[in-house]
Design an enzyme around this catalytic site. Structure first.
Site, mmCIF file in Angstrom:
data_model
loop_
_atom_site.group_PDB
_atom_site.id
_atom_site.type_symbol
_atom_site.label_atom_id
_atom_site.label_comp_id
_atom_site.label_asym_id
_atom_site.label_seq_id
_atom_site.Cartn_x
_atom_site.Cartn_y
_atom_site.Cartn_z
ATOM 1 N N MET A 151 41.129 27.611 53.224
ATOM 2 C CA MET A 151 40.710 28.990 53.459
ATOM 3 C C MET A 151 41.010 29.844 52.223
ATOM 4 S SD MET A 151 41.202 29.708 57.483
ATOM 5 C CE MET A 151 42.943 30.041 57.437
ATOM 6 N N ALA A 200 43.086 31.451 48.870
ATOM 7 C CA ALA A 200 44.438 31.908 48.526
ATOM 8 C C ALA A 200 45.267 30.685 48.120
ATOM 9 C CB ALA A 200 45.091 32.680 49.670
ATOM 10 N N HIS A 253 47.458 27.735 46.623
ATOM 11 C CA HIS A 253 48.807 27.603 46.065
ATOM 12 C C HIS A 253 49.055 26.125 45.771
ATOM 13 C CE1 HIS A 253 49.765 26.157 50.042
ATOM 14 N NE2 HIS A 253 49.479 27.332 50.595
ATOM 15 N N GLY A 304 50.502 23.863 47.296
ATOM 16 C CA GLY A 304 50.253 22.942 48.418
ATOM 17 C C GLY A 304 48.806 22.486 48.428
ATOM 18 N N HIS A 305 47.892 23.449 48.325
ATOM 19 C CA HIS A 305 46.468 23.087 48.264
ATOM 20 C C HIS A 305 46.192 22.210 47.035
ATOM 21 C CE1 HIS A 305 46.199 27.210 50.267
ATOM 22 N NE2 HIS A 305 45.658 26.421 51.171
ATOM 23 N N GLU A 315 50.215 17.775 55.665
ATOM 24 C CA GLU A 315 51.123 17.578 56.810
ATOM 25 C C GLU A 315 51.763 18.900 57.227
ATOM 26 O OE1 GLU A 315 53.931 14.611 55.601
ATOM 27 O OE2 GLU A 315 52.556 12.951 56.063
ATOM 28 N N SER A 344 52.713 28.562 51.889
ATOM 29 C CA SER A 344 51.666 28.986 52.815
ATOM 30 C C SER A 344 51.017 30.238 52.248
ATOM 31 C CB SER A 344 52.282 29.305 54.180
ATOM 32 O OG SER A 344 51.382 30.085 54.947
ATOM 33 N N SER A 345 49.709 30.354 52.449
ATOM 34 C CA SER A 345 49.023 31.563 51.980
ATOM 35 C C SER A 345 49.626 32.795 52.637
ATOM 36 C CB SER A 345 47.534 31.481 52.302
ATOM 37 O OG SER A 345 46.998 30.292 51.774
HETATM 38 P P1 AMP Z 1 44.673 26.516 54.682
HETATM 39 O O1 AMP Z 1 44.019 27.116 53.486
HETATM 40 O O2 AMP Z 1 45.943 27.175 55.076
HETATM 41 O O3 AMP Z 1 43.715 26.329 55.833
HETATM 42 O O4 AMP Z 1 45.106 25.060 54.249
HETATM 43 C C1 AMP Z 1 44.190 24.162 53.706
HETATM 44 C C2 AMP Z 1 44.826 22.808 53.611
HETATM 45 O O5 AMP Z 1 45.990 22.879 52.780
HETATM 46 C C3 AMP Z 1 45.296 22.282 54.970
HETATM 47 O O6 AMP Z 1 45.016 20.901 55.051
HETATM 48 C C4 AMP Z 1 46.780 22.544 54.919
HETATM 49 O O7 AMP Z 1 47.528 21.665 55.735
HETATM 50 C C5 AMP Z 1 47.078 22.311 53.455
HETATM 51 N N1 AMP Z 1 48.332 22.959 53.077
HETATM 52 C C6 AMP Z 1 48.680 24.252 53.288
HETATM 53 N N2 AMP Z 1 49.942 24.481 52.863
HETATM 54 C C7 AMP Z 1 50.411 23.298 52.385
HETATM 55 C C8 AMP Z 1 51.650 22.870 51.816
HETATM 56 N N3 AMP Z 1 52.672 23.696 51.677
HETATM 57 N N4 AMP Z 1 51.764 21.569 51.442
HETATM 58 C C9 AMP Z 1 50.730 20.713 51.607
HETATM 59 N N5 AMP Z 1 49.542 21.052 52.131
HETATM 60 C C10 AMP Z 1 49.371 22.326 52.520
#
Ligand code: AMP
Length: 280
Positions: free
Chosen positions: A31, A33, A35, A37-38, A149, A186-187
């Site tokens: 989605m 933003a 970081h 993690g992404h 995860e 986290s975003s």
């Molecule tokens: P989102 O943009 O929050 O929908 O996340 C997109 C993808 O990134 C999803 O598969 C999340 O699980 C993954 N994601 C988000 N935060 C982390 C993180 N800290 N470490 C690893 N993957 C992440």
């Protein structure tokens, strides 16, 4: 800069060329933003696939409140800059009508796995996730899809959905990336006021303490009230859930008697944070 595509027809045309050449296509749904993690998912995809698509779509159907949707950070330009060094092939930022055209009437819904944890507190959330992710799988035609995860229940739900619908994609889970103090990236961390940001690692700290005791044979029912009190004392407003589940299938467990996962959601500074760690 990487090409940004906004129409599914343009995406299809690009992907069909790759497929004709026998290339393996990976997708990283996000989605935005972005970081670290992404970016760890992007790195994993780049290492294993010939072509990588990153999708950015803030999916209104998976939000429970209008204000959460409105406040969700949108940083497309910076996202494209962050992706530049990775050499992904396409950034797909679908226009809303490419996902939800006029008259859209279909919901993809997974039973069972979605019923507890975040599903119990965010009605309709996982239906929104599985509906958009199934569409992104079909639009991209990806062979492999990378999920964090960090959203452990989501990873399980999406894997089930792809299997059940015979979508020919392999769903790959990647470890949670954390700040040095243990807070999962986290975003939504961007929305934490400074005091809340400083207190936020208490959630993961309490969970790690619990995991040690669970490994030594303690019961979750005994540990839960103490851990909740510790988390609230550190500055959280409320612990929504704190549960021990089977790592596969998410059945509730009283003790860590098989590979298990400790999962939590808690509110701090007006922001809902989630985390989970393996136990055993
Ligand atoms: P989102 O943009 O929050 O929908 O996340 C997109 C993808 O990134 C999803 O598969 C999340 O699980 C993954 N994601 C988000 N935060 C982390 C993180 N800290 N470490 C690893 N993957 C992440």
């Amino acid at each position: 800069m990487t090409d940004i595509l906004r129409r599914k027809a343009a995406l299809r045309e690009r992907v069909s060329g790759w497929k004709r050449a026998g290339e393996v296509v990976g997708v990283v749904p996000t989605m935005g933003a972005l970081h670290a993690g992404h970016l760890s998912l992007v790195e994993a995809a780049k290492a294993a696939c010939d072509r990588v698509i990153v999708t950015i779509f803030v999916n209104p159907r998976q939000f429970n409140s209008a204000s959460d949707l409105e406040n969700y950070p949108r940083t497309e330009e910076q996202d494209a800059e962050k992706l530049a060094p990775f050499g992904v092939d396409v950034i797909y930022v679908p226009d809303p009508d490419q996902i939800y055209p006029e008259g859209f009437a279909t919901t993809v819904s997974v039973a069972g796995l979605t019923e507890g944890l975040c599903g119990a507190h965010r009605p309709g959330h996982f239906d929104g996730v599985t509906t958009v992710v199934s569409k992104l799988f079909l639009q991209t035609g990806a062979d492999r899809a990378y999920f964090g995860e960090k959203d452990y229940q989501q990873l399980q739900v999406v894997t089930r959905m792809a299997t059940d619908l015979d979508i020919p994609v392999e769903v790959i889970g990647c470890p949670t990336v954390r700040e040095a103090d243990g807070l999962a990236l986290s975003s939504r961390n961007l929305l934490l006021p400074p005091e809340a940001r400083a207190a936020a690692p208490a959630l993961n700290r309490a969970m790690r303490g619990m995991a040690d005791k669970l490994m030594a044979g303690a019961e979750i029912a005994t540990l839960r009230p103490l851990a909740k009190a510790e988390i609230v004392a550190a500055g959280f407003d409320e612990v929504e859930y704190l549960e021990l589940r089977a790592a596969e299938g998410l059945a509730p467990l009283p003790k860590a008697e098989r590979p298990a996962r400790l999962l939590a959601a808690a509110w701090i500074g007006g922001v809902r944070l989630i985390d989970n760690i393996p136990v055993g």
